[in-house]
Design a protein around this motif. Structure first.
Motif, PDB file in Angstrom:
ATOM      1  N   CYS A 122      50.758  28.144  -9.069  1.00  0.00           N
ATOM      2  CA  CYS A 122      52.129  28.615  -8.865  1.00  0.00           C
ATOM      3  C   CYS A 122      53.094  27.446  -8.620  1.00  0.00           C
ATOM      4  N   LEU A 123      52.722  26.512  -7.749  1.00  0.00           N
ATOM      5  CA  LEU A 123      53.625  25.392  -7.476  1.00  0.00           C
ATOM      6  C   LEU A 123      53.852  24.567  -8.747  1.00  0.00           C
ATOM      7  N   LEU A 171      54.641  24.800   1.008  1.00  0.00           N
ATOM      8  CA  LEU A 171      53.744  25.915   0.676  1.00  0.00           C
ATOM      9  C   LEU A 171      53.380  26.631   1.970  1.00  0.00           C
ATOM     10  N   ALA A 217      45.682  27.075  -0.767  1.00  0.00           N
ATOM     11  CA  ALA A 217      46.994  26.419  -0.913  1.00  0.00           C
ATOM     12  C   ALA A 217      46.835  24.929  -1.196  1.00  0.00           C
ATOM     13  N   ARG A 220      56.634  29.568  -1.581  1.00  0.00           N
ATOM     14  CA  ARG A 220      56.630  28.347  -2.379  1.00  0.00           C
ATOM     15  C   ARG A 220      58.059  27.873  -2.587  1.00  0.00           C
TER      16      ARG A 220
END
Ligand code: UTP
Length: 298
Positions: free
Chosen positions: A142-143, A130, A41, A212
């Motif tokens: 993804c973020l 996250l 993450a 997220r």
């Protein structure tokens, strides 16, 4: 739109589903192949352009702080022995001073409460959240995908939530969004509400929140009320819903990539298999071995 500089990573949960492994070790330090879940993450956030990580920790979580710090003796030993690759790997877990801030959640009162504990470090600006349990395998962080969508929005404050379609009978495990309308791109929709862990017959859709978020600071104001929701916990979902009802534009977005819920045993084991298979050093040997194992069992 405001640039998103800060990300909150709540890591104060008890991790009861992994006991006894988590008796003396934070669940975030369980490894997916060669790095702890939390590092996935952290790498995703930094690769997405986040400048400051705010960890919300609790008792027994100091291994996380040590992991993202200098390890002088280890580094000196690796350097003296000429183990440059290993040294680089270790150094990559250490960031410039101030990159990570730690705040403590004294009691595990829920995810909403954990995020609220970070409010003074977040300040009055939009921020990302996250949940490290969720790791996402894919080429584009993804973020970062969410941030691209967020930067394209024209309103001045908004919530943007990563979602995935789930089987309708699984809704009681997730926050579920109530869809107002889909956008033309087919990957985003405007939400008119969000509800935590509804029974399938009461779920407004099958669009489930995973870990997220990009959140408007008004969400923190709603968390100030410390209202208990599903399971007696202070729920982030309820504060987001209050922010929607107050008129803050809120979108759900389907991200690309394969998500693994490392907070569950199945998801954690699957993540290890998936990440190991795509690792060029061990994947080629593992593939036939895993296949043989599965065939033997069938
Ligand atoms: P979970 O619902 O997975 O709870 O939390 P948990 O305690 O971590 O794990 P189990 O269910 O007992 O096995 C979701 C996320 O919210 C954080 C967790 O650390 C995790 O990232 N969390 C949850 C907090 O930081 N504080 C809380 O009070 C609750």
């Amino acid at each position: 739109m405001h640039r998103i500089r800060k990300a909150v990573l709540p890591v104060a949960g008890l991790g009861t589903r992994f006991l006894p492994a988590t008796k003396a070790m934070p669940k975030e330090m369980l490894t997916v192949v060669d790095r702890p879940v939390i590092q996935h993450a952290v790498q995703e956030a930094l690769a997405s352009g986040i400048e400051q990580l705010i960890f919300v920790t609790g008792r027994g979580k100091t291994a996380i702080e040590d992991h993202f710090d200098h390890a002088f003796e280890l580094e000196a030993t690796l350097a003296a022995r000429g183990k440059d690759d290993a040294l680089q790997t270790v150094e990559a877990t250490n960031f410039p001073p101030g990159t990570i801030a730690y705040v403590r959640q004294q009691e595990p009162l829920g995810l909403g409460h954990a995020v609220w504990c970070a409010r003074k470090v977040i300040g009055d600006e939009p921020f990302a959240v996250l949940l490290p349990d969720d790791i996402i395998l894919g080429s584009d962080p993804c973020l970062g995908q969410l941030l691209k969508v967020y930067e394209g929005l024209d309103s001045d404050g908004a919530n943007l939530i990563g979602v995935e379609a789930i089987e309708p009978d699984m809704t009681r495990k997730f926050g579920i969004l109530d869809i107002d309308h889909w956008h033309d791109d087919g990957t985003s929709f405007t939400a008119r509400g969000i509800v935590e862990k509804p029974e399938p017959e009461r779920a407004p859709s099958n669009m489930a929140v995973f870990g997220r978020y990009i959140l408007d600071p008004s969400v923190l104001k709603h968390l100030d009320r410390q209202e208990r929701g599903a399971g007696g916990e202070i729920q982030l979902t309820d504060a987001i819903d209050a922010s929607i009802q107050e008129g803050v534009q809120t979108l759900g977005h389907l991200c690309e990539g394969q998500r693994f819920d490392c907070g569950s045993k199945e998801g954690f084991v699957l993540a290890n298999v998936a990440y190991a298979l795509q690792d060029s050093a061990i994947g080629p040997n593992l593939r036939p071995a895993i296949k043989a194992l599965v065939e033997e069992k069938d």
